[in-house]
Write a protein that holds these residues in place. Structure first.
Motif, PDB file in Angstrom:
ATOM      1  N   THR A 117       1.691 -13.859   2.394  1.00  0.00           N
ATOM      2  CA  THR A 117       0.296 -13.047   2.535  1.00  0.00           C
ATOM      3  C   THR A 117      -0.552 -14.017   2.879  1.00  0.00           C
ATOM      4  O   THR A 117      -1.346 -13.920   4.008  1.00  0.00           O
ATOM      5  CB  THR A 117       0.104 -11.609   1.793  1.00  0.00           C
ATOM      6  OG1 THR A 117       1.204 -11.029   1.402  1.00  0.00           O
ATOM      7  CG2 THR A 117      -1.168 -11.124   2.172  1.00  0.00           C
ATOM      8  N   PHE A 118      -0.666 -14.780   2.003  1.00  0.00           N
ATOM      9  CA  PHE A 118      -1.901 -15.680   1.852  1.00  0.00           C
ATOM     10  C   PHE A 118      -1.647 -16.840   3.324  1.00  0.00           C
ATOM     11  O   PHE A 118      -2.823 -16.941   4.019  1.00  0.00           O
ATOM     12  CB  PHE A 118      -2.275 -16.388   0.903  1.00  0.00           C
ATOM     13  CG  PHE A 118      -3.121 -17.660   0.913  1.00  0.00           C
ATOM     14  CD1 PHE A 118      -4.531 -17.198   0.694  1.00  0.00           C
ATOM     15  CD2 PHE A 118      -2.866 -18.912   1.035  1.00  0.00           C
ATOM     16  CE1 PHE A 118      -5.360 -18.236   1.002  1.00  0.00           C
ATOM     17  CE2 PHE A 118      -3.721 -19.956   1.275  1.00  0.00           C
ATOM     18  CZ  PHE A 118      -5.098 -19.583   1.015  1.00  0.00           C
ATOM     19  N   ILE A 142       0.116 -16.076   5.970  1.00  0.00           N
ATOM     20  CA  ILE A 142      -0.122 -15.467   7.249  1.00  0.00           C
ATOM     21  C   ILE A 142      -1.341 -15.191   7.428  1.00  0.00           C
ATOM     22  O   ILE A 142      -1.850 -15.558   8.643  1.00  0.00           O
ATOM     23  CB  ILE A 142       0.686 -14.161   6.974  1.00  0.00           C
ATOM     24  CG1 ILE A 142       2.180 -14.328   7.050  1.00  0.00           C
ATOM     25  CG2 ILE A 142       0.244 -13.239   8.194  1.00  0.00           C
ATOM     26  CD1 ILE A 142       2.933 -13.241   6.787  1.00  0.00           C
ATOM     27  N   ARG A 143      -2.400 -14.929   6.589  1.00  0.00           N
ATOM     28  CA  ARG A 143      -3.908 -14.479   7.043  1.00  0.00           C
ATOM     29  C   ARG A 143      -4.571 -15.901   7.352  1.00  0.00           C
ATOM     30  O   ARG A 143      -5.351 -16.141   8.111  1.00  0.00           O
ATOM     31  CB  ARG A 143      -4.610 -13.897   5.883  1.00  0.00           C
ATOM     32  CG  ARG A 143      -4.068 -12.507   5.667  1.00  0.00           C
ATOM     33  CD  ARG A 143      -4.546 -11.806   4.324  1.00  0.00           C
ATOM     34  NE  ARG A 143      -3.900 -10.516   4.328  1.00  0.00           N
ATOM     35  CZ  ARG A 143      -4.700  -9.378   3.978  1.00  0.00           C
ATOM     36  NH1 ARG A 143      -5.808  -9.555   4.006  1.00  0.00           N
ATOM     37  NH2 ARG A 143      -4.074  -8.255   3.878  1.00  0.00           N
ATOM     38  N   LEU A 144      -4.028 -16.916   6.370  1.00  0.00           N
ATOM     39  CA  LEU A 144      -4.737 -18.478   6.999  1.00  0.00           C
ATOM     40  C   LEU A 144      -4.359 -18.963   8.104  1.00  0.00           C
ATOM     41  O   LEU A 144      -5.098 -19.497   8.645  1.00  0.00           O
ATOM     42  CB  LEU A 144      -4.246 -19.262   5.671  1.00  0.00           C
ATOM     43  CG  LEU A 144      -4.863 -20.716   5.600  1.00  0.00           C
ATOM     44  CD1 LEU A 144      -6.258 -20.722   5.308  1.00  0.00           C
ATOM     45  CD2 LEU A 144      -3.956 -21.687   4.738  1.00  0.00           C
ATOM     46  N   SER A 145      -3.044 -18.547   8.441  1.00  0.00           N
ATOM     47  CA  SER A 145      -2.829 -19.072   9.827  1.00  0.00           C
ATOM     48  C   SER A 145      -3.672 -18.571  11.092  1.00  0.00           C
ATOM     49  O   SER A 145      -3.943 -19.514  11.760  1.00  0.00           O
ATOM     50  CB  SER A 145      -1.295 -18.473  10.295  1.00  0.00           C
ATOM     51  OG  SER A 145      -1.098 -17.414  10.531  1.00  0.00           O
ATOM     52  N   PHE A 146      -4.235 -17.408  10.892  1.00  0.00           N
ATOM     53  CA  PHE A 146      -5.221 -16.886  11.884  1.00  0.00           C
ATOM     54  C   PHE A 146      -6.421 -17.797  11.768  1.00  0.00           C
ATOM     55  O   PHE A 146      -7.233 -17.816  12.618  1.00  0.00           O
ATOM     56  CB  PHE A 146      -5.293 -15.436  11.967  1.00  0.00           C
ATOM     57  CG  PHE A 146      -4.223 -14.831  12.600  1.00  0.00           C
ATOM     58  CD1 PHE A 146      -3.821 -14.802  13.834  1.00  0.00           C
ATOM     59  CD2 PHE A 146      -2.945 -14.514  11.602  1.00  0.00           C
ATOM     60  CE1 PHE A 146      -3.021 -13.991  14.399  1.00  0.00           C
ATOM     61  CE2 PHE A 146      -1.901 -13.534  12.201  1.00  0.00           C
ATOM     62  CZ  PHE A 146      -2.019 -13.516  13.729  1.00  0.00           C
ATOM     63  N   ILE A 147      -6.868 -17.981  10.482  1.00  0.00           N
ATOM     64  CA  ILE A 147      -8.319 -18.585  10.141  1.00  0.00           C
ATOM     65  C   ILE A 147      -8.099 -20.215  10.629  1.00  0.00           C
ATOM     66  O   ILE A 147      -8.933 -20.690  11.231  1.00  0.00           O
ATOM     67  CB  ILE A 147      -8.643 -18.425   8.919  1.00  0.00           C
ATOM     68  CG1 ILE A 147      -8.826 -16.967   8.720  1.00  0.00           C
ATOM     69  CG2 ILE A 147      -9.970 -19.104   8.601  1.00  0.00           C
ATOM     70  CD1 ILE A 147      -9.019 -16.539   7.266  1.00  0.00           C
ATOM     71  N   GLU A 186      -7.325 -21.053  14.530  1.00  0.00           N
ATOM     72  CA  GLU A 186      -7.963 -20.430  15.406  1.00  0.00           C
ATOM     73  C   GLU A 186      -7.932 -20.985  16.804  1.00  0.00           C
ATOM     74  O   GLU A 186      -8.172 -20.523  17.815  1.00  0.00           O
ATOM     75  CB  GLU A 186      -9.374 -20.147  15.050  1.00  0.00           C
ATOM     76  CG  GLU A 186     -10.345 -19.288  15.907  1.00  0.00           C
ATOM     77  CD  GLU A 186     -11.743 -19.372  15.555  1.00  0.00           C
ATOM     78  OE1 GLU A 186     -12.393 -18.365  16.115  1.00  0.00           O
ATOM     79  OE2 GLU A 186     -12.060 -19.597  14.393  1.00  0.00           O
TER      80      GLU A 186
END
Length: 108
Positions: A17-18, A20-25, A28
């Motif tokens: 989960t971490f 996946i979320r980090l990949s968008f941040i 970017e």
């Protein structure tokens, strides 16, 4: 399941989960930034909410349940009506819960 296996499963799910979320941040700068993407992303919250709520309204014991005594479905329809009329999240939540409680009370 052993305690170690449970811990490893939870840690792995948390890490996934971490990441996946980090990949968008972190990524970017590689994502497209057009108006098309922005328009599509506007539908994500509604799609996620529908995916969470629809099974609660439509499925019982693993099968589609559209019978007239499905009180959650009736309460959901009332909430949808309030949402369309008011566009208020709080009014929708209150109406849906009130409808469900009233239907359950009336059904005994």
């Amino acid at each position: 399941m052993s305690d170690l296996a449970l811990f490893a499963t939870l840690a792995g799910a948390g890490l996934a989960t971490f990441l996946i979320r980090l990949s968008f941040i972190a990524g970017e700068r590689w994502l497209p930034r057009g108006d098309g993407l922005r328009a599509v992303l506007g539908y994500v919250p509604a799609a996620v909410l529908a995916a969470l709520i629809a099974p609660e309204l439509l499925v019982r014991d693993g099968t589609l349940y559209l019978a007239g005594d499905n009180l959650r479905l009736w309460a959901g329809l009332a909430a949808i009506g309030v949402a369309l009329a008011t566009r208020s999240v709080m009014a929708t939540l209150a109406a849906g819960m009130a409808a469900l409680w009233l239907l359950q009370w009336a059904a005994g």
